[in-house]
Each structure stands twice: as structure tokens, then as C-alpha cells.
Write an enzyme that holds these catalytic residues in place. Structure first.
Site, mmCIF file in Angstrom:
data_model
loop_
_atom_site.group_PDB
_atom_site.id
_atom_site.type_symbol
_atom_site.label_atom_id
_atom_site.label_comp_id
_atom_site.label_asym_id
_atom_site.label_seq_id
_atom_site.Cartn_x
_atom_site.Cartn_y
_atom_site.Cartn_z
ATOM 1 N N GLY A 113 1.843 3.159 2.239
ATOM 2 C CA GLY A 113 2.836 3.201 3.336
ATOM 3 C C GLY A 113 4.142 2.550 2.904
ATOM 4 O O GLY A 113 5.233 3.119 3.074
ATOM 5 N N HIS A 114 4.032 1.354 2.311
ATOM 6 C CA HIS A 114 5.234 0.673 1.802
ATOM 7 C C HIS A 114 5.898 1.527 0.728
ATOM 8 O O HIS A 114 7.115 1.680 0.700
ATOM 9 C CB HIS A 114 4.860 -0.675 1.163
ATOM 10 N N GLY B 112 9.066 1.371 8.862
ATOM 11 C CA GLY B 112 8.004 2.295 9.247
ATOM 12 C C GLY B 112 7.860 2.426 10.757
ATOM 13 O O GLY B 112 7.894 1.424 11.477
ATOM 14 N N HIS C 122 0.865 -1.180 0.000
ATOM 15 C CA HIS C 122 0.000 0.000 0.000
ATOM 16 C C HIS C 122 0.902 1.230 0.000
ATOM 17 O O HIS C 122 2.135 1.104 -0.020
ATOM 18 C CB HIS C 122 -0.937 -0.023 1.215
ATOM 19 N N SER D 156 -2.319 -0.405 6.480
ATOM 20 C CA SER D 156 -1.792 -1.706 6.883
ATOM 21 C C SER D 156 -2.311 -2.764 5.919
ATOM 22 O O SER D 156 -3.452 -2.670 5.456
ATOM 23 C CB SER D 156 -2.274 -2.039 8.303
ATOM 24 N N SER D 157 -1.479 -3.748 5.642
ATOM 25 C CA SER D 157 -1.922 -4.845 4.774
ATOM 26 C C SER D 157 -3.128 -5.547 5.392
ATOM 27 O O SER D 157 -3.990 -6.062 4.681
ATOM 28 C CB SER D 157 -0.798 -5.852 4.587
ATOM 29 N N ASP E 210 5.448 0.253 12.996
ATOM 30 C CA ASP E 210 5.854 -0.891 13.820
ATOM 31 C C ASP E 210 6.983 -0.418 14.740
ATOM 32 O O ASP E 210 8.154 -0.747 14.541
ATOM 33 C CB ASP E 210 6.285 -2.046 12.923
ATOM 34 N N GLN F 162 9.187 -2.881 16.539
ATOM 35 C CA GLN F 162 9.992 -3.605 15.551
ATOM 36 C C GLN F 162 11.220 -2.781 15.143
ATOM 37 O O GLN F 162 12.309 -3.320 14.965
ATOM 38 C CB GLN F 162 9.146 -3.923 14.321
#
Ligand code: AMP
Length: 280
Positions: free
Chosen positions: A36-37, A149, A34, A187-188, A152, A155
């Protein structure tokens, strides 16, 4: 865009890039891409870097087998999106290519308390799996910079720790969270929500923002309780956590220091996470 499904041809290509003095900017993903990526890839493409995106749904980071089974796969559309923004390379390996000796964890990554709190507590083994796959991807892709990102948040902290453990010179670039105009973080997993559920899910963004103004006046346990009630009232089915933490350590937040509000909640079977940084 060149698509590599195996490591050896990628390494040959990499050698050519190196000989031309090119710098590699890398964005690891699990696909179902999406905006975001794409924003991470756009950032990686600046400064004349060659951009490498990986798509690999890593089985070892899913603590819930059902979540793994239901993870959206949209490879054709992913490829179209990557081509449309001028991505140079897609690394699209199989599980066998990534884990030729089987997906059993070989190395234990010493993550300290990061592993026992928030996502670590609710998803046992998740961050070991994340480190296993990212460590392997970094060894293969050999980038100069890796883009991840803030969506997360924990992460990102785990990957910073991984780079320390690997004594790696790769630079971690943390990029802002892209949101729908409604505030919902892209988000996916949003693909698994109905239109109605997407509307309800905006309560995470609203609730986190409402917490900001109350941080210094209401005790944290009361804030947490209020946030949980709001999310449940808005249509979430279960709240794992919605609380401020110390933005640097994720330990308990003290007034006068930077906070990050961390939130994880279930809308039906779909678990959504989000966060909001609050500077002191
Ligand atoms: P994923 O495919 O979910 O593993 O995500 C791949 C990368 O994209 C991770 O570094 C994520 O933090 C990042 N990412 C996911 N959603 C967003 C978003 N809404 N905005 C910016 N980056 C994101």
C-alpha cells in the site's frame, strides 16, 4: 537512495533539486512498509517527480501509549523495499530532530467537527498530532505533491483542511486502498495479527460490501446494528463504528448522495480501520 536523518543536509540536497527544476512527490509514513505504501511511492514517481518517503513513528498522534509501544518497527526491510522500487530519498528523523523543543503541541489546528467524529471521537487528540507532524514534515520536505491513502479517509480530509489552514499550494493526491486478495486492507497493524485473525479480519470488507446493497432500503441505525453483530460474530472483539456517512462532510448520510462506509473495530488489541466509497 539517499537517507537523511537530519534536516540541514536534506535542505542542501533540496536546493540542488530545485536548481535542476525537479518536482518533489512526498509520501509520509510510519514505516512497517507494505505494498500500500509502495503504491503511493510508485504514483509519486510518475511524471518524472523525485520521490521522498519519510518514516517517523510520531508519538504525538497516539492516544494509546501501548499502541505506540507496540507499533512495528522494520527499518531494514523498509529500506530494502524503498530501494527496490527506486525511491530517491528516505527522510528518517529522530524524535529530537522533529521536535527539538519537545513534542508538546505548540499550535492548535482548527479542524472543526472533523475532530469530534469517528476517529476524532475514539482517538482524542489524534488529528492534532497528525497535523503537528504533517505540518512539520511539509515545512521540511517542501514537496509539490503529497500522496496519501484513501485507507485513512478522515485523515485525508484533515490534511486537506491542514493545507487550507497553511494556505499551502501543495497538492494532495488521494490514492486507492490496496488490499490482500482476501479483501483485507493492507496495514502495518496487520503484522500484529495471527494467520487466523487475518482470516477473521476479512469480515470488515465483507460487511461493508453487504451494507452497500442495503443502504437505500434499511434505516441507518438498523444497518449499524446488523454490521456490528456480523463483525462480532466473525471474531472481532469490539466495534467502534461501522456506518455510512456523507462522503464529502462525514456528516449524516442522506439517500441520493455519495456515501462512505466507515469502519473501525478491534481484533484482540489490534484496532483496524477501513472504508468503502459508494457513489449515488
Ligand atoms: P501509515 O504508515 O499507516 O501512517 O500510512 C502512510 C500512508 O500510507 C497513509 O497515507 C496511508 O493512508 C497510506 N496507506 C496505508 N495503508 C494503505 C493501503 N492499504 N493502501 C494505500 N495506501 C495506504
Amino acid at each position: 537512495m539517499i537517507i537523511f536523518r537530519t534536516i540541514l543536509p536534506y535542505r542542501k540536497w533540496l536546493r540542488e533539486q530545485r536548481s535542476q527544476g525537479k518536482s518533489i512527490g512526498f509520501v509520509p509514513t510510519m514505516g512497517a512498509l507494505h505494498e500500500g505504501h509502495l503504491s503511493l511511492l510508485r504514483a509519486a514517481g510518475n511524471n518524472g517527480q523525485t520521490t521522498v518517503c519519510s518514516i517517523f513513528v510520531n508519538p504525538t498522534q497516539f492516544n494509546d501509549p501501548n499502541d505506540f509501544k507496540l507499533y512495528p518497527i522494520t527499518t531494514e526491510s523498509d529500506i530494502q523495499q524503498l530501494v527496490s522500487i527506486g525511491t530517491d530519498v528516505l527522510f528518517l528523523p529522530s524524535v529530537e530532530e522533529m521536535y527539538p523543543e519537545g513534542a508538546i503541541q505548540q499550535t492548535y489546528f482548527e479542524l472543526g467537527n472533523l475532530e469530534n467524529i469517528f476517529e476524532g471521537a475514539f482517538r482524542p487528540g489524534h488529528f492534532q498530532g497528525v497535523c503537528q507532524v504533517v505540518s512539520r514534515l511539509l515545512d521540511i520536505v517542501a514537496p509539490h505533491n503529497i500522496y496519501m491513502g484513501q485507507k485513512d479517509y478522515q485523515q485525508c480530509m484533515v490534511i486537506a483542511r491542514l493545507l487550507e489552514l497553511k494556505q499551502s499550494a501543495i497538492s494532495l493526491k488521494i490514492m486507492p486502498t490496496l488490499r490482500e486478495t482476501s479483501g483485507l486492507a493492507m496495514s502495518s497493524r496487520n503484522m500484529r495479527l495471527s494467520e487466523e485473525e487475518r482470516k477473521k479480519a476479512t469480515a470488515i470488507w465483507r460487511t461493508m460490501n453487504e451494507m452497500v446493497g442495503k443502504l437505500s432500503s434499511i434505516p441507518v441505525p438498523d444497518l449499524e446494528k446488523e454490521a456490528e453483530q456480523k463483525l462480532l460474530a466473525a471474531g472481532f472483539d469490539k466495534v467502534d463504528y461501522c456506518t455510512p456517512a456523507d462522503a464529502t462532510t462525514l456528516g449524516p448520510w442522506q439517500p441520493g448522495t455519495d456515501a462512505v462506509i466507515l469502519c473501525a473495530a478491534f481484533m484482540g488489541k489490534v484496532r483496524l480501520i477501513d472504508n468503502l466509497l459508494v457513489h449515488a
